[in-house]
Design a protein around this motif. Sequence first.
Motif, short mmCIF file in Angstrom:
data_model
loop_
_atom_site.label_atom_id
_atom_site.label_comp_id
_atom_site.label_asym_id
_atom_site.label_seq_id
_atom_site.Cartn_x
_atom_site.Cartn_y
_atom_site.Cartn_z
N LEU A 89 0.83 -1.21 0.00
CA LEU A 89 0.00 0.00 0.00
C LEU A 89 0.86 1.26 0.00
N TRP A 90 1.96 1.22 0.74
CA TRP A 90 2.76 2.43 0.95
C TRP A 90 3.88 2.60 -0.05
N ARG A 91 4.13 1.59 -0.87
CA ARG A 91 5.27 1.66 -1.79
C ARG A 91 5.26 2.93 -2.63
N GLY A 92 6.34 3.70 -2.51
CA GLY A 92 6.50 4.90 -3.34
C GLY A 92 5.76 6.12 -2.84
N ARG A 93 4.95 5.97 -1.81
CA ARG A 93 4.17 7.10 -1.32
C ARG A 93 4.96 7.94 -0.33
N ASN A 94 4.49 9.18 -0.13
CA ASN A 94 5.12 10.04 0.86
C ASN A 94 5.19 9.32 2.21
N LEU A 95 6.30 9.47 2.86
CA LEU A 95 6.70 8.81 4.12
C LEU A 95 7.39 7.47 3.86
N ALA A 96 7.29 6.96 2.62
CA ALA A 96 7.92 5.67 2.30
C ALA A 96 8.64 5.69 0.95
N GLU A 121 13.24 10.13 -0.21
CA GLU A 121 13.35 10.54 1.21
C GLU A 121 14.08 9.48 2.02
N ARG A 122 13.86 8.20 1.69
CA ARG A 122 14.61 7.15 2.38
C ARG A 122 16.10 7.26 2.09
N ASP A 123 16.45 7.63 0.87
CA ASP A 123 17.86 7.80 0.52
C ASP A 123 18.50 8.90 1.36
N ARG A 124 17.75 9.98 1.58
CA ARG A 124 18.30 11.08 2.38
C ARG A 124 18.44 10.69 3.84
N LEU A 125 17.47 9.95 4.36
CA LEU A 125 17.60 9.48 5.74
C LEU A 125 18.80 8.52 5.85
N ARG A 126 18.97 7.68 4.85
CA ARG A 126 20.10 6.75 4.84
C ARG A 126 21.42 7.51 4.82
N ALA A 127 21.48 8.59 4.02
CA ALA A 127 22.70 9.40 3.95
C ALA A 127 23.01 10.01 5.32
N LEU A 128 21.96 10.40 6.04
CA LEU A 128 22.15 10.93 7.39
C LEU A 128 22.74 9.86 8.30
#
Length: 258
Positions: free
Chosen positions: A158-165, A169-176
Amino acid sequence: MTWNVNSLRQRLPRLLALLDRHEPDIVCLQETKIADSDFPSEPLADRGYSALCHGQPGRNGVAIVSRPVMEEVRIGLPGSPPPESARVLVARTGDVMVASIYAINGKEVGDPAYDLKLEWFDALNAWARTAVDPARPMVLAGDFNVTPDDRDVHDPDLWRGRNLASQPERDRLRALMDLGLVDLGRRAAGDVRGPFTFWDYRAGAFHRGWGLRIDLALGTPPIAERLIGVEVDREERKPTAGEGKPSDHAPLIVDLRD
DNA sequence: ATGTCACTTTACAAGTGA
């Protein structure tokens, strides 16, 4: 402890009860939605807590409530995209740095707010590259408005590709996290789904288990090696617990050895 | 996906953001 209160004015009785129940040393708050001049310092002081706040009326706003009196290190995020919003507060106690973080939500992929979110994360990461030293104890805690991976959503399809998932954005959190930060919640929980920290108010999401893990505590290795456990206080998401209505987020509690 | 909540305003309802 980190908790998105969704209005400190509305949640103050619950916060006070929470302090009594858990006796946390340091609490990072998000979405205080209150001007610094209206911050409820007195009832917190009555319980032995001092507070640093960075707020604005009506929206956003972060704070650090603590038993040790903390030294303010930074208010706001340098280089963050306009409009200026109260989303970052950094403080120090002893040799431990603590940051209370409230990321931009982003609304939907493709919405201008989503692009702003990615820009904001770039600014956060630029600051973090200068501020995060993996050799020193530091915790970044708050509502990052990103699920780190598919274990952090109740329904990955359901969430694949949607905002929050979504991947950007996951790439940026990973970079952090690649700067040398450990996701303490994930480390404590192991390879399981959740534990969720947020459930939409609508559609009975909490009752139906439609949760997300978007509230995170990220620690440098000197913090991670002191990790005892992590708990989500789900009682705080129930209307029956504490005083008044619940926030749509539950508090995340990180237990560290002295 | 959407059974809500809290905020703001030429305020007693409607729009916004989450």
